[in-house]
Write an enzyme that holds these catalytic residues in place. Structure first.
Site, PDB file in Angstrom:
ATOM      1  N   SER A   1       0.790  -0.998  -0.363  1.00  0.00           N
ATOM      2  CA  SER A   1      -0.208  -0.298  -0.097  1.00  0.00           C
ATOM      3  C   SER A   1       0.533   1.466  -0.336  1.00  0.00           C
ATOM      4  O   SER A   1       2.867   1.529   0.284  1.00  0.00           O
ATOM      5  CB  SER A   1      -1.237  -0.100   1.142  1.00  0.00           C
ATOM      6  OG  SER A   1      -1.491   1.244   1.613  1.00  0.00           O
TER       7      SER A   1
ATOM      8  N   TYR B   1      -2.140  -1.808  10.396  1.00  0.00           N
ATOM      9  CA  TYR B   1      -2.297  -1.303   8.900  1.00  0.00           C
ATOM     10  C   TYR B   1      -0.287  -0.862   8.590  1.00  0.00           C
ATOM     11  O   TYR B   1      -0.181  -1.645   7.428  1.00  0.00           O
ATOM     12  CB  TYR B   1      -3.455  -0.315   8.291  1.00  0.00           C
ATOM     13  CG  TYR B   1      -3.276  -0.670   7.146  1.00  0.00           C
ATOM     14  CD1 TYR B   1      -4.346  -1.817   6.472  1.00  0.00           C
ATOM     15  CD2 TYR B   1      -2.896  -0.013   6.040  1.00  0.00           C
ATOM     16  CE1 TYR B   1      -4.778  -2.612   4.924  1.00  0.00           C
ATOM     17  CE2 TYR B   1      -3.593   0.009   4.852  1.00  0.00           C
ATOM     18  CZ  TYR B   1      -4.003  -1.022   3.746  1.00  0.00           C
ATOM     19  OH  TYR B   1      -4.100  -1.000   2.733  1.00  0.00           O
TER      20      TYR B   1
END
Ligand code: NAD
Length: 265
Positions: free
Chosen positions: A147, A160
């Site tokens: 990401s 995350y």
């Protein structure tokens, strides 16, 4: 249909597995791999029938191999099940992931553990299980979907961000170990893509900030993305496809941003 031109089926004969491919980015990746001629194993929660129908429409062998990949031994067994179903495994895409948004001092322990398990540790377990056969056949492609949050941080996404930074490190280390083989290991770092994972965040933010979902998209979600447009799942999938090609044989240990300029700031 992708046609009679063999150049349109560059992955014909390759066997691919994509974790978390019942939805969103994973489904687009599985679809692109099958369109390029690969046999594909799907995985993920929820009803997998629509994904099987969509990806199967390209005419290659497409199977669903279920597993909860947040459990280490299940991830390793999943690879063995995929190898049995497809007769081997040439391309592994670690895509399954989840999100939870909360301040670090209020972050639920179970959410931390779950995010680390699926977003990071599952990549280790599936790679560990898949690499021996890839080494033996001296060809393989591993692509880990990280990401923009593998490169930069945002508040309230500690688990995350930690997991996705970890994916980049794990990718680099594994790539170095395999560098003298024809097995490449790379990661892709998408910006915001409009998928169920992001829709959940938009709904949460709208509730918390007393805004409409449209306002959240404009003022919060896409504020970090200079293009002010979502990246599409197909754009991420095309990048994965390139990394699986022969043209990308010289690329390993790299991360590719598909983030609308987010990390250029
Ligand atoms: P999504 O929610 O649409 O899809 C996630 C997939 O993972 C689903 O198929 C789900 O069933 C599967 N999954 C979740 N937990 C699982 C588990 N324990 N075992 C097996 N499968 C499991 O999400 P998405 O937006 O398509 O995200 C896919 C990947 O892309 C994730 O790793 C995510 O972190 C990453 N990513 C997404 C965005 C974005 O903006 N959507 C941006 C950057 C990175």
């Amino acid at each position: 249909m992708a046609g009679d031109n063999p150049n349109s089926r560059p992955l014909a004969g390759r066997r691919a597995a994509v974790t978390g491919s019942t939805s969103g980015i994973g489904l687009a990746i599985a679809d692109a791999l099958a369109r390029a001629g690969a046999d594909v194993a799907l995985n993920g929660f929820g009803d997998h029938a629509p994904a099987l129908a969509q990806v199967g429409a390209h005419g290659t062998k497409v199977v669903f191999v279920g597993a909860d990949l947040s459990k280490g031994p299940d991830s390793q067994k999943w690879v063995a099940d995929v190898q049995a179903a497809l007769g081997g495994l040439d391309i592994l895409v670690n895509n399954a992931g989840i999100q939870h948004v909360a301040p670090v001092d209020e972050f639920p322990d179970d959410k931390w553990d779950a995010i680390l398990a699926i977003n990071l540790s599952s990549n280790f377990h599936t790679m560990k299980a898949a690499i021996p056969a890839m080494k033996a056949q001296n060809w393989g492609r591993i692509v880990n979907i990280a990401s923009a949050h593998g490169l930069v941080a945002s508040p309230f996404k500690s688990a995350y961000v930690a997991a996705k930074h970890g994916v980049l490190g794990l990718t680099k280390s594994t790539a170095l170990e395999l560098a003298e083989t024809m097995v490449t290991v790379n990661s892709v770092c998408p910006g915001f893509v409009d998928t169920p994972l992001v829709r959940g965040q938009i709904a949460d933010q709208a509730r918390v900030n007393n805004m409409s979902e449209e306002q959240v998209v404009k003022q919060i979600i896409l504020a970090s993305q200079p293009t002010k447009r979502f990246v599409t799942a197909d754009q991420v999938a095309e990048t994965v496809l390139f990394l699986c090609s022969e043209a990308a044989s010289g690329i390993t240990g790299s991360s590719f941003s598909v983030d609308g300029g987010w990390t250029a700031r």
